[in-house]
Structures are given as structure tokens and as C-alpha cells.
Design a protein around this motif. Structure first.
Motif, mmCIF file in Angstrom:
data_model
loop_
_atom_site.group_PDB
_atom_site.id
_atom_site.type_symbol
_atom_site.label_atom_id
_atom_site.label_comp_id
_atom_site.label_asym_id
_atom_site.label_seq_id
_atom_site.Cartn_x
_atom_site.Cartn_y
_atom_site.Cartn_z
ATOM 1 N N THR A 27 79.040 -35.511 23.201
ATOM 2 C CA THR A 27 78.197 -35.721 22.181
ATOM 3 C C THR A 27 76.923 -36.226 22.943
ATOM 4 O O THR A 27 76.012 -36.444 21.922
ATOM 5 C CB THR A 27 78.683 -36.954 21.453
ATOM 6 O OG1 THR A 27 79.015 -37.993 22.220
ATOM 7 C CG2 THR A 27 79.968 -36.478 20.737
ATOM 8 N N ASN A 28 76.767 -36.065 23.942
ATOM 9 C CA ASN A 28 75.556 -36.656 24.690
ATOM 10 C C ASN A 28 74.661 -35.416 25.374
ATOM 11 O O ASN A 28 75.410 -34.582 25.998
ATOM 12 C CB ASN A 28 75.511 -37.980 25.555
ATOM 13 C CG ASN A 28 75.695 -39.319 24.683
ATOM 14 O OD1 ASN A 28 75.394 -39.432 23.857
ATOM 15 N ND2 ASN A 28 76.809 -39.916 25.462
ATOM 16 N N ILE A 29 73.433 -35.352 25.300
ATOM 17 C CA ILE A 29 72.394 -34.743 26.280
ATOM 18 C C ILE A 29 72.273 -35.310 27.587
ATOM 19 O O ILE A 29 72.024 -36.586 27.618
ATOM 20 C CB ILE A 29 71.082 -34.401 25.458
ATOM 21 C CG1 ILE A 29 71.347 -33.476 24.304
ATOM 22 C CG2 ILE A 29 70.340 -33.858 26.526
ATOM 23 C CD1 ILE A 29 70.251 -33.651 23.447
ATOM 24 N N GLU A 30 72.526 -34.696 28.771
ATOM 25 C CA GLU A 30 72.288 -35.078 29.875
ATOM 26 C C GLU A 30 70.799 -34.368 30.441
ATOM 27 O O GLU A 30 70.841 -33.286 30.458
ATOM 28 C CB GLU A 30 73.319 -35.028 30.962
ATOM 29 C CG GLU A 30 74.500 -36.065 30.524
ATOM 30 C CD GLU A 30 75.881 -35.566 31.588
ATOM 31 O OE1 GLU A 30 75.484 -34.705 32.475
ATOM 32 O OE2 GLU A 30 76.866 -35.820 31.202
ATOM 33 N N ILE A 31 70.003 -35.456 30.965
ATOM 34 C CA ILE A 31 68.800 -34.879 31.553
ATOM 35 C C ILE A 31 68.688 -35.125 33.136
ATOM 36 O O ILE A 31 68.921 -36.440 33.581
ATOM 37 C CB ILE A 31 67.464 -35.440 30.909
ATOM 38 C CG1 ILE A 31 67.639 -34.942 29.417
ATOM 39 C CG2 ILE A 31 66.437 -34.944 31.671
ATOM 40 C CD1 ILE A 31 66.490 -35.733 28.623
ATOM 41 N N LEU A 32 68.773 -34.153 33.951
ATOM 42 C CA LEU A 32 68.818 -34.448 35.286
ATOM 43 C C LEU A 32 67.392 -34.177 36.102
ATOM 44 O O LEU A 32 66.913 -33.076 35.654
ATOM 45 C CB LEU A 32 69.816 -33.374 36.050
ATOM 46 C CG LEU A 32 69.862 -33.426 37.547
ATOM 47 C CD1 LEU A 32 70.155 -34.762 38.113
ATOM 48 C CD2 LEU A 32 70.665 -32.220 38.417
ATOM 49 N N ASP A 33 66.797 -35.134 36.836
ATOM 50 C CA ASP A 33 65.546 -34.825 37.583
ATOM 51 C C ASP A 33 66.121 -34.462 38.954
ATOM 52 O O ASP A 33 66.821 -35.474 39.522
ATOM 53 C CB ASP A 33 64.635 -36.308 37.253
ATOM 54 C CG ASP A 33 63.589 -36.118 38.438
ATOM 55 O OD1 ASP A 33 63.655 -35.297 39.165
ATOM 56 O OD2 ASP A 33 62.533 -36.887 38.057
ATOM 57 N N ILE A 34 65.878 -33.006 39.165
ATOM 58 C CA ILE A 34 66.594 -32.756 40.377
ATOM 59 C C ILE A 34 66.158 -33.436 41.506
ATOM 60 O O ILE A 34 66.947 -33.694 42.353
ATOM 61 C CB ILE A 34 66.355 -31.092 40.426
ATOM 62 C CG1 ILE A 34 66.936 -30.531 39.120
ATOM 63 C CG2 ILE A 34 66.931 -30.674 41.808
ATOM 64 C CD1 ILE A 34 66.429 -28.916 39.171
#
Length: 139
Positions: A27-34
Motif C-alpha cells: 500500500t506504500n510507495i518506496e522511493i530509493l535514493d540510489i
């Protein structure tokens, strides 16, 4: 050398997480700063899912890179509820989530997994400005 191996494995761990989490309800969006190796989680909403669906529908080619995971940039893992049936000349599958990859100095592209968890990297025609605005995210 060890540091480079460690940092290059971070995006792979992010992708591996997809296999584990895909069995659960996402249910959540995950944003990865590589580069920073930092994941931010935000709740999804219908507007974000609509933008992600628009992007998927504008797939126009396959990414032709040996290593499609960049060293710098962002990866957005967006769940699709309900799942989306994707049928094109490269894949025919039910898609439960999409990962939009935004390299630092390149055009964005996306990653999806088919029903057998085989990865596909695609380019698309749609601009991502509306998606970023909806996510309240700036590059």
C-alpha cells in the motif's frame, strides 16, 4: 573495491525486496535514493496509481543496457491496485507494481516483473513531471 561492491549491491537488495514484499499487500510507495542508499516510504493514492498506469501504457521500447541499474538517481516502486494487465510485443502479464528508474543524467525508464518474476526494463514516451508533482517530489 569492497565499498564499490557494497554500494553496487544496494539497488539489488532493493529489487530483491520486491520478491519478498510482492506476496504481501503493498500500500506504500518506496522511493530509493540510489547514491545515498536511503528509502523513503509514502502512502499511495489513486492519482499516483493513475499516473503510473499512464506511464506503463506508453511503453515504446526495451532498455538496451547491460546494467540498467544506475549508480546515481532514484527508483520509485509504485504498487498498482488493482493489478494491471500489460499486453505488448515484449510481455503479456498481470502487473502488481512498477518501478520507475530515474538515472541522474538519462531519460527515465521502468522495470516490471511478469507473472514468473522475470524482469523487464522498458523506455516510455510519457513525461514524469506530473507523477513527480503528484508525489510532491523534486529531483
Amino acid at each position: 573495491m569492497i565499498r564499490k561492491i557494497l554500494f553496487s549491491s544496494i539497488p539489488l537488495l532493493f529489487l530483491f525486496n520486491l520478491f519478498i514484499v510482492s506476496a504481501q499487500s503493498i500500500t506504500n510507495i518506496e522511493i530509493l535514493d540510489i547514491e545515498e542508499n536511503m528509502i523513503i516510504t509514502i502512502p499511495t493514492n489513486p492519482k499516483i496509481q493513475l499516473e503510473a498506469t499512464k506511464i506503463i501504457k506508453e511503453i515504446d521500447s526495451v532498455v538496451k543496457k547491460l546494467n540498467p541499474i544506475p549508480d546515481k538517481g532514484y527508483m520509485f516502486k509504485i504498487p498498482l491496485t488493482p493489478s494491471l494487465r500489460l499486453e505488448n510485443k515484449w510481455v503479456n502479464a498481470l502487473i502488481g507494481e512498477v518501478i520507475i528508474i530515474i538515472p541522474e543524467d538519462e531519460k527515465p525508464y521502468l522495470l516490471i516483473f511478469d507473472d514468473e518474476n522475470k524482469p523487464y526494463f522498458f523506455t516510455f514516451k510519457t513525461e514524469i513531471d506530473t507523477l513527480l508533482k503528484t508525489l510532491d517530489f523534486s529531483l
